[in-house]
Enzyme design. Structure first.
Site, PDB file in Angstrom:
ATOM      1  N   ARG A   1     -30.091 -32.882   2.962  1.00  0.00           N
ATOM      2  CA  ARG A   1     -29.934 -34.171   3.665  1.00  0.00           C
ATOM      3  C   ARG A   1     -31.011 -35.200   3.303  1.00  0.00           C
ATOM      4  NH1 ARG A   1     -26.042 -32.158   3.690  1.00  0.00           N
ATOM      5  NH2 ARG A   1     -24.784 -31.293   5.337  1.00  0.00           N
TER       6      ARG A   1
ATOM      7  N   SER B   1     -23.837 -34.735  13.084  1.00  0.00           N
ATOM      8  CA  SER B   1     -24.805 -33.741  13.550  1.00  0.00           C
ATOM      9  C   SER B   1     -26.116 -34.413  13.924  1.00  0.00           C
ATOM     10  CB  SER B   1     -25.095 -32.726  12.441  1.00  0.00           C
ATOM     11  OG  SER B   1     -23.907 -32.078  12.092  1.00  0.00           O
TER      12      SER B   1
ATOM     13  N   GLU C   1     -31.721 -35.061  12.470  1.00  0.00           N
ATOM     14  CA  GLU C   1     -31.193 -35.599  11.215  1.00  0.00           C
ATOM     15  C   GLU C   1     -31.019 -37.115  11.370  1.00  0.00           C
ATOM     16  OE1 GLU C   1     -27.968 -33.009   9.769  1.00  0.00           O
ATOM     17  OE2 GLU C   1     -27.123 -34.774   8.808  1.00  0.00           O
TER      18      GLU C   1
HETATM   19  C1  LIG Z   1     -17.914 -38.471  12.977  1.00  0.00           C
HETATM   20  C2  LIG Z   1     -19.042 -38.312  12.009  1.00  0.00           C
HETATM   21  C3  LIG Z   1     -19.028 -37.245  11.122  1.00  0.00           C
HETATM   22  C4  LIG Z   1     -20.088 -37.066  10.219  1.00  0.00           C
HETATM   23  N1  LIG Z   1     -20.047 -36.029   9.352  1.00  0.00           N
HETATM   24  C5  LIG Z   1     -21.035 -35.863   8.459  1.00  0.00           C
HETATM   25  C6  LIG Z   1     -20.993 -34.792   7.501  1.00  0.00           C
HETATM   26  O1  LIG Z   1     -20.077 -34.007   7.456  1.00  0.00           O
HETATM   27  N2  LIG Z   1     -22.026 -34.686   6.631  1.00  0.00           N
HETATM   28  C7  LIG Z   1     -23.078 -35.546   6.636  1.00  0.00           C
HETATM   29  O2  LIG Z   1     -23.990 -35.406   5.799  1.00  0.00           O
HETATM   30  N3  LIG Z   1     -23.144 -36.574   7.522  1.00  0.00           N
HETATM   31  C8  LIG Z   1     -22.151 -36.747   8.431  1.00  0.00           C
HETATM   32  N4  LIG Z   1     -22.210 -37.781   9.316  1.00  0.00           N
HETATM   33  C9  LIG Z   1     -23.389 -38.646   9.360  1.00  0.00           C
HETATM   34  C10 LIG Z   1     -23.404 -39.864   8.442  1.00  0.00           C
HETATM   35  O3  LIG Z   1     -22.103 -40.319   8.142  1.00  0.00           O
HETATM   36  C11 LIG Z   1     -24.193 -39.605   7.165  1.00  0.00           C
HETATM   37  O4  LIG Z   1     -25.529 -39.240   7.451  1.00  0.00           O
HETATM   38  C12 LIG Z   1     -24.224 -40.802   6.207  1.00  0.00           C
HETATM   39  O5  LIG Z   1     -24.875 -40.405   5.042  1.00  0.00           O
HETATM   40  C13 LIG Z   1     -24.906 -42.054   6.783  1.00  0.00           C
HETATM   41  O6  LIG Z   1     -24.492 -43.151   6.015  1.00  0.00           O
HETATM   42  P1  LIG Z   1     -24.492 -44.633   6.588  1.00  0.00           P
HETATM   43  O7  LIG Z   1     -24.040 -45.532   5.509  1.00  0.00           O
HETATM   44  O8  LIG Z   1     -23.745 -44.689   7.860  1.00  0.00           O
HETATM   45  O9  LIG Z   1     -26.035 -44.824   6.829  1.00  0.00           O
HETATM   46  P2  LIG Z   1     -26.801 -45.505   8.064  1.00  0.00           P
HETATM   47  O10 LIG Z   1     -26.566 -44.699   9.293  1.00  0.00           O
HETATM   48  O11 LIG Z   1     -26.518 -46.941   8.117  1.00  0.00           O
HETATM   49  O12 LIG Z   1     -28.294 -45.291   7.587  1.00  0.00           O
HETATM   50  C14 LIG Z   1     -28.849 -44.009   7.444  1.00  0.00           C
HETATM   51  C15 LIG Z   1     -30.200 -44.135   6.742  1.00  0.00           C
HETATM   52  O13 LIG Z   1     -29.973 -44.512   5.386  1.00  0.00           O
HETATM   53  C16 LIG Z   1     -30.641 -45.736   5.108  1.00  0.00           C
HETATM   54  N5  LIG Z   1     -29.804 -46.507   4.186  1.00  0.00           N
HETATM   55  C17 LIG Z   1     -28.529 -46.947   4.374  1.00  0.00           C
HETATM   56  N6  LIG Z   1     -28.106 -47.610   3.283  1.00  0.00           N
HETATM   57  C18 LIG Z   1     -29.134 -47.584   2.392  1.00  0.00           C
HETATM   58  C19 LIG Z   1     -29.338 -48.109   1.083  1.00  0.00           C
HETATM   59  N7  LIG Z   1     -28.397 -48.801   0.439  1.00  0.00           N
HETATM   60  N8  LIG Z   1     -30.538 -47.901   0.494  1.00  0.00           N
HETATM   61  C20 LIG Z   1     -31.507 -47.227   1.121  1.00  0.00           C
HETATM   62  N9  LIG Z   1     -31.389 -46.726   2.356  1.00  0.00           N
HETATM   63  C21 LIG Z   1     -30.207 -46.891   2.988  1.00  0.00           C
HETATM   64  C22 LIG Z   1     -30.846 -46.425   6.447  1.00  0.00           C
HETATM   65  O14 LIG Z   1     -31.920 -47.329   6.404  1.00  0.00           O
HETATM   66  C23 LIG Z   1     -31.091 -45.215   7.338  1.00  0.00           C
HETATM   67  O15 LIG Z   1     -32.424 -44.795   7.207  1.00  0.00           O
HETATM   68  C24 LIG Z   1     -21.162 -37.982  10.235  1.00  0.00           C
HETATM   69  C25 LIG Z   1     -21.160 -39.059  11.108  1.00  0.00           C
HETATM   70  C26 LIG Z   1     -20.128 -39.229  11.992  1.00  0.00           C
HETATM   71  C27 LIG Z   1     -20.143 -40.396  12.930  1.00  0.00           C
END
Ligand SMILES: Cc1cc2nc3c(=O)[nH]c(=O)nc-3n(C[C@H](O)[C@H](O)[C@H](O)COP(=O)(O)OP(=O)(O)OC[C@H]3O[C@@H](n4cnc5c(N)ncnc54)[C@H](O)[C@@H]3O)c2cc1C
Length: 303
Positions: free
Chosen positions: A178, A225, A295
């Site tokens: 992660r 998670s 996480e």
């Molecule tokens: C229903 C549900 C199911 C999920 N299932 C999973 C799963 O199976 N596996 C899993 O790993 N995760 C899962 N997640 C969690 C989530 O989708 C992941 O962690 C995902 O990687 C977050 O991406 P985001 O674009 O939403 O990031 P955000 O939540 O917007 O940001 C997360 C972090 O990344 C940083 N960030 C975002 N974009 C950039 C960029 N361009 N450059 C640098 N930093 C950046 C942000 O500053 C922050 O620190 C789930 C979430 C939900 C709601």
């Protein structure tokens, strides 16, 4: 004072922005107060210029992807949120009968990439189907599921760091559970996808979505998670063993379906979620001697 200078710069660069914008609607858990400015860059040139401006002016800023792994304070954030939702696009850069290389801008949704695969006949990312993430967020978090991680598909990453663009060739040592270890802002990424029959891509997506629906509260307000799995354990199983499924503080509740998910029942506060996270950590530590590590990313608040 910095707000005035910033607004002037944003207008000069033609970047759309919102003032005192609440963050809750931009997160999957639907919690969080306002930020001073939310900005929506669309082009790489203006994105890089505004990043340099923010750094040089020492203005606090935060990069927002899909907001699906983020808890924002109820008081919000006294700075600038760079919302990547308009910084998106997918380009095919190479293809043959086996592989297809895509250059994808960081704000592109994972579901859009999978959707293009269904239309054009390539696959590889279906295991992340249904999660409301952007590519940038998925890279930063090395998103994964069902034994796969996005890192397995990454060829190159273009990041912005200390005023400069850096092109990084992906290699195993850059990734951990992660986490993408390199600091910086992800601008774009090259993914190597596999040629596949369209029907096969659809089938795989369906299979993974069904697995998720069975075990996760996919359609509720959550951030996936909450805790990382400690080595050789599942965080969800440890929490469940403490009889915490269904435990509630304010309007934040530990999901009945999956103990490693916290659900916002409607009007949960960040404080409710923080209390619940702390309580889970305490209970699991007391019973198993294991400190669960969140996480979730925090903005304007902390444990
Ligand atoms: C229903 C549900 C199911 C999920 N299932 C999973 C799963 O199976 N596996 C899993 O790993 N995760 C899962 N997640 C969690 C989530 O989708 C992941 O962690 C995902 O990687 C977050 O991406 P985001 O674009 O939403 O990031 P955000 O939540 O917007 O940001 C997360 C972090 O990344 C940083 N960030 C975002 N974009 C950039 C960029 N361009 N450059 C640098 N930093 C950046 C942000 O500053 C922050 O620190 C789930 C979430 C939900 C709601």
């Amino acid at each position: 004072m910095w707000l005035k200078d910033l607004d002037k710069k944003l207008e000069e660069l033609n970047i759309i922005f919102k003032v005192d914008e609440p963050l809750a609607p931009y997160t999957s858990i639907k919690i969080g107060g306002p930020c001073k400015r939310m900005i929506f860059p669309e082009k790489e040139k203006s994105l890089l210029k505004i990043l340099k401006f923010l750094e040089n002016s020492e203005i606090p800023f935060f990069v927002l992807g899909g907001g699906s792994k983020l808890l924002v304070s109820d008081k919000g954030f006294e700075g600038v949120v760079i919302n990547f939702c308009k910084f998106k696009g997918i380009e095919i850069t190479e293809e043959n009968e086996k592989k297809i290389i895509l250059k994808i801008l960081a704000g592109t949704r994972i579901n859009e990439i999978i959707g293009m695969g269904i239309r054009k006949g390539f696959g590889g990312l279906e295991f992340l189907g249904g999660i409301p993430a952007t590519l940038g967020g998925a890279i930063k978090m090395n998103a994964g599921a069902f034994g796969n991680t996005i890192s397995q598909l990454v060829k190159n990453i273009r990041i912005y760091k200390n005023g400069k663009i850096k092109n990084i060739k992906s290699e195993e040592s850059l990734w951990e559970y992660r986490k993408f270890k390199e600091n910086g802002i992800v601008i774009s990424t090259e993914l190597e996808m596999e040629r596949m029959e369209k029907e096969r891509v659809k089938e795989l997506l369906k299979k993974y979505l069904e697995k998720r629906k069975k075990t996760q509260p996919l359609f509720e307000k959550t951030f996936g998670s909450v805790f990382k799995n400690p080595p050789t354990y599942y965080a969800g199983a440890l929490i469940e063993a403490c009889n915490l499924k269904g435990y509630q503080i304010g309007s934040a509740k530990i999901s009945e379906k999956h103990a490693n998910f916290i659900v916002n029942l409607g009007d949960a506060k960040a404080e409710d979620v923080l209390q619940l996270i702390k309580l889970v950590q305490e209970k699991v530590f007391l019973k198993f001697g294991i400190k669960l590590e969140p996480e979730v990313n925090f903005l304007g608040c902390s444990l």
